[in-house]
Design a protein around this motif. Structure first.
Motif, PDB file in Angstrom:
ATOM      1  N   GLU A 112       0.823  -1.211   0.000  1.00  0.00           N
ATOM      2  CA  GLU A 112       0.000   0.000   0.000  1.00  0.00           C
ATOM      3  C   GLU A 112       0.854   1.257   0.000  1.00  0.00           C
ATOM      4  O   GLU A 112       0.585   2.214  -0.739  1.00  0.00           O
ATOM      5  CB  GLU A 112      -0.900  -0.014   1.238  1.00  0.00           C
ATOM      6  CG  GLU A 112      -1.593   1.270   1.542  1.00  0.00           C
ATOM      7  CD  GLU A 112      -2.228   1.283   2.923  1.00  0.00           C
ATOM      8  OE1 GLU A 112      -2.860   2.290   3.238  1.00  0.00           O
ATOM      9  OE2 GLU A 112      -2.104   0.309   3.675  1.00  0.00           O
ATOM     10  N   SER A 164     -12.400  -2.518  11.699  1.00  0.00           N
ATOM     11  CA  SER A 164     -11.671  -1.353  11.174  1.00  0.00           C
ATOM     12  C   SER A 164     -10.497  -1.780  10.296  1.00  0.00           C
ATOM     13  O   SER A 164     -10.187  -1.115   9.303  1.00  0.00           O
ATOM     14  CB  SER A 164     -11.207  -0.437  12.306  1.00  0.00           C
ATOM     15  OG  SER A 164     -10.350  -1.129  13.179  1.00  0.00           O
ATOM     16  N   ASP A 165      -9.840  -2.899  10.629  1.00  0.00           N
ATOM     17  CA  ASP A 165      -8.772  -3.417   9.761  1.00  0.00           C
ATOM     18  C   ASP A 165      -9.342  -3.853   8.414  1.00  0.00           C
ATOM     19  O   ASP A 165      -8.735  -3.639   7.368  1.00  0.00           O
ATOM     20  CB  ASP A 165      -8.052  -4.602  10.412  1.00  0.00           C
ATOM     21  CG  ASP A 165      -7.202  -4.192  11.601  1.00  0.00           C
ATOM     22  OD1 ASP A 165      -6.873  -2.992  11.730  1.00  0.00           O
ATOM     23  OD2 ASP A 165      -6.880  -5.076  12.418  1.00  0.00           O
ATOM     24  N   THR A 185     -11.986  -2.602   6.937  1.00  0.00           N
ATOM     25  CA  THR A 185     -12.326  -1.421   6.140  1.00  0.00           C
ATOM     26  C   THR A 185     -11.081  -0.790   5.525  1.00  0.00           C
ATOM     27  O   THR A 185     -11.140  -0.254   4.411  1.00  0.00           O
ATOM     28  CB  THR A 185     -13.108  -0.375   6.964  1.00  0.00           C
ATOM     29  OG1 THR A 185     -12.311   0.066   8.056  1.00  0.00           O
ATOM     30  CG2 THR A 185     -14.419  -0.933   7.464  1.00  0.00           C
ATOM     31  N   GLU A 186      -9.950  -0.871   6.207  1.00  0.00           N
ATOM     32  CA  GLU A 186      -8.693  -0.378   5.633  1.00  0.00           C
ATOM     33  C   GLU A 186      -8.268  -1.230   4.437  1.00  0.00           C
ATOM     34  O   GLU A 186      -7.764  -0.702   3.444  1.00  0.00           O
ATOM     35  CB  GLU A 186      -7.580  -0.352   6.684  1.00  0.00           C
ATOM     36  CG  GLU A 186      -7.659   0.812   7.619  1.00  0.00           C
ATOM     37  CD  GLU A 186      -7.562   2.160   6.911  1.00  0.00           C
ATOM     38  OE1 GLU A 186      -6.631   2.364   6.099  1.00  0.00           O
ATOM     39  OE2 GLU A 186      -8.428   3.016   7.146  1.00  0.00           O
ATOM     40  N   ARG A 187      -8.462  -2.535   4.521  1.00  0.00           N
ATOM     41  CA  ARG A 187      -8.129  -3.419   3.391  1.00  0.00           C
ATOM     42  C   ARG A 187      -8.993  -3.087   2.173  1.00  0.00           C
ATOM     43  O   ARG A 187      -8.533  -3.155   1.030  1.00  0.00           O
ATOM     44  CB  ARG A 187      -8.270  -4.889   3.784  1.00  0.00           C
ATOM     45  CG  ARG A 187      -7.114  -5.377   4.646  1.00  0.00           C
ATOM     46  CD  ARG A 187      -7.083  -6.884   4.767  1.00  0.00           C
ATOM     47  NE  ARG A 187      -8.325  -7.468   5.253  1.00  0.00           N
ATOM     48  CZ  ARG A 187      -8.689  -7.532   6.531  1.00  0.00           C
ATOM     49  NH1 ARG A 187      -7.899  -7.048   7.467  1.00  0.00           N
ATOM     50  NH2 ARG A 187      -9.832  -8.074   6.880  1.00  0.00           N
ATOM     51  N   LYS A 212     -10.193  -0.119   1.424  1.00  0.00           N
ATOM     52  CA  LYS A 212      -9.662   1.134   0.902  1.00  0.00           C
ATOM     53  C   LYS A 212      -8.406   0.880   0.057  1.00  0.00           C
ATOM     54  O   LYS A 212      -8.241   1.443  -1.025  1.00  0.00           O
ATOM     55  CB  LYS A 212      -9.352   2.075   2.070  1.00  0.00           C
ATOM     56  CG  LYS A 212      -9.057   3.477   1.699  1.00  0.00           C
ATOM     57  CD  LYS A 212      -8.931   4.296   2.977  1.00  0.00           C
ATOM     58  CE  LYS A 212      -8.508   5.705   2.704  1.00  0.00           C
ATOM     59  NZ  LYS A 212      -8.341   6.477   3.939  1.00  0.00           N
TER      60      LYS A 212
END
Length: 115
Positions: A18, A87-88, A90-92, A94
């Motif tokens: 990323e 939350s992890d 949702t970051e993946r 993104k």
């Protein structure tokens, strides 16, 4: 792309970390010169295989550079509520969308080119 930056996924696909995508966007558009904006709400889709113990989370994002639309893409990930942090996940999602938007810019096209 230096070989050391390339990641090999379990399914055999190649990708970049990323941070590399973000660094390339910062280099091209300047720090703060680009943004990834969510379009709509997160959606939970049931697994294709009913025996699986996860849901698929998806969300659409748009990439803008210098206030101009560049690309849009869906990000997705499988979410196992019993052993994952939401939350992890949702970051993946993104990161998945960012990778797909960068693909439209030709970033890391050598990883996608089959021929």
């Amino acid at each position: 792309i230096p070989d050391i930056k390339v990641l090999l996924a379990r399914d055999g696909t190649l990708s970049l970390p990323e941070g590399h995508y973000k660094a390339l966007l910062n280099q091209a558009f300047g720090l703060g010169g680009w943004t990834l904006i969510p379009l709509g709400d997160m959606k939970e889709l049931p697994p294709m295989d009913p025996n699986k113990k996860h849901v698929q989370l998806v969300r659409e994002y748009a990439l803008y550079a210098h206030k101009r639309f560049v690309s849009q893409a869906f990000g997705e990930t499988n979410f196992y509520s019993s052993n994952q942090n939401y939350s992890d996940a949702t970051e993946r999602i993104k990161v998945s969308a960012l990778t797909r938007c960068c693909k439209d810019l030709g970033v890391a096209s050598e990883l996608w080119d089959k021929g």
